[in-house]
Scaffold this active site. Structure first.
Site, mmCIF file in Angstrom:
data_model
loop_
_atom_site.group_PDB
_atom_site.id
_atom_site.type_symbol
_atom_site.label_atom_id
_atom_site.label_comp_id
_atom_site.label_asym_id
_atom_site.label_seq_id
_atom_site.Cartn_x
_atom_site.Cartn_y
_atom_site.Cartn_z
ATOM 1 N N ALA A 107 0.816 -1.217 0.000
ATOM 2 C CA ALA A 107 0.000 0.000 0.000
ATOM 3 C C ALA A 107 0.849 1.266 0.000
ATOM 4 O O ALA A 107 0.508 2.255 -0.656
ATOM 5 C CB ALA A 107 -0.943 -0.003 1.201
ATOM 6 N N GLU A 108 1.967 1.270 0.744
ATOM 7 C CA GLU A 108 2.796 2.471 0.839
ATOM 8 C C GLU A 108 4.279 2.098 0.891
ATOM 9 O O GLU A 108 4.655 1.083 1.501
ATOM 10 C CB GLU A 108 2.481 3.265 2.116
ATOM 11 C CG GLU A 108 1.038 3.670 2.268
ATOM 12 C CD GLU A 108 0.735 5.048 1.737
ATOM 13 O OE1 GLU A 108 1.680 5.743 1.304
ATOM 14 O OE2 GLU A 108 -0.453 5.431 1.762
ATOM 15 N N THR A 109 5.093 2.936 0.266
ATOM 16 C CA THR A 109 6.542 2.877 0.445
ATOM 17 C C THR A 109 7.001 4.219 0.988
ATOM 18 O O THR A 109 6.609 5.279 0.484
ATOM 19 C CB THR A 109 7.267 2.564 -0.877
ATOM 20 O OG1 THR A 109 6.889 1.249 -1.314
ATOM 21 C CG2 THR A 109 8.773 2.593 -0.697
ATOM 22 N N HIS A 155 1.197 4.278 8.956
ATOM 23 C CA HIS A 155 1.885 2.987 9.093
ATOM 24 C C HIS A 155 3.257 3.014 8.439
ATOM 25 O O HIS A 155 4.193 2.368 8.921
ATOM 26 C CB HIS A 155 1.016 1.849 8.546
ATOM 27 C CG HIS A 155 1.082 1.608 7.087
ATOM 28 N ND1 HIS A 155 0.370 2.346 6.164
ATOM 29 C CD2 HIS A 155 1.785 0.692 6.372
ATOM 30 C CE1 HIS A 155 0.614 1.894 4.956
ATOM 31 N NE2 HIS A 155 1.473 0.896 5.037
#
Length: 264
Positions: free
Chosen positions: A45-47, A73
């Site tokens: 979902a995210e980096t 997160h």
């Protein structure tokens, strides 16, 4: 160019729980299109990407589609990498971000990372017809800050919600999403989070959503400190404290993998 990367499970004390984020330390910034391509390749979902400069750290977050304005997160994941892998010496980790200065501290006693984030108290709003049509259960209250906040009567309703992705994808809330929330059965409140037009429809644990959930539920429950669960398949647990114009979001993290990759 060879770069290090780390995959961290955030807001959990177990592998395969919480929300996975990749963290990539950089010596200097790469072009935005390269950062976006790295994120797409990571397929989470995210980096989070960061560059350390004079005891402050410039931090940015990317989804596979866009650069985000705030991500809880992935911030927790970056702090975990700095503290447990890179041996960052400062007690406070100060991140410079598009959302201002964010401070993360670590408590050895309870093993929690504490994220000091802006409060985003939601206000009454109307529910867009396309989102109403995409939900199998309708909320009793609609609010909005960055995200739409849909309030329900019970935890069971939150568990039972189904979303028609094809319908939801007809709207663009960039960079926001749709939070569904209710009072919890065995915690103070629960939530789930859905993002229109994203490759990952339901985010497992959404720290930034709690910038709105914490002031809302603090007011409703007349409590400053609360325990929250995000009811995704992976589940996430957050300790939440309302401090007026800021919120404190506490959570644990586990390292899943370490490695290197090449950009050419």
């Amino acid at each position: 160019m060879e770069l290090d990367f780390f995959q961290i499970d955030s807001f959990t004390d177990r592998i395969f729980g919480g929300n996975p984020a990749c963290v990539v330390p950089l010596k200097s910034w790469l072009p935005d299109d390269v950062l976006l391509n790295i994120t797409k390749e990571n397929a989470v979902a995210e980096t989070a990407f960061f560059v350390i400069n004079d005891h402050k750290i410039h931090l940015r977050w990317f989804t596979p589609e866009i650069e985000m304005d705030l991500c809880g997160h992935a911030t927790l994941a970056a702090a975990h990498v700095l503290k447990t892998i890179l041996n960052y010496p400062e007690e406070k980790i100060i991140f410079n971000t598009i959302s201002g200065e964010l401070i993360v501290t670590f408590n050895d006693k309870d093993g929690l990372y504490w994220l000091n984030f802006p409060s985003r108290n939601p206000v009454p709003a109307s529910l867009p017809e396309v989102i109403k049509s995409a939900l199998n259960i309708q909320p009793k209250t609609t609010l909005q800050s960055r995200d739409l906040v849909l309030v329900y009567d019970s935890e069971q309703e939150i568990r039972d919600i189904k979303v028609d992705k094809q319908l939801l994808d007809q709207i663009n809330l960039d960079p926001g999403g749709v939070i569904v929330t209710a009072k919890g059965d065995n915690c103070d409140f629960v939530s789930r989070y859905f993002t229109p037009q994203a490759s990952i429809l339901e985010d497992p644990v959404t720290g930034s959503a709690h910038c709105s959930l914490i002031p809302y539920w603090s007011n409703k429950l007349h409590k400053k400190q609360m325990r929250a669960l995000q009811l995704s398949d992976r589940m996430g647990e957050l300790v939440c404290i309302d401090i007026d114009d800021r919120v404190l979001i506490g959570g644990k993290a586990k390292t899943y993998s370490k490695g290197t990759f090449c950009t050419e």
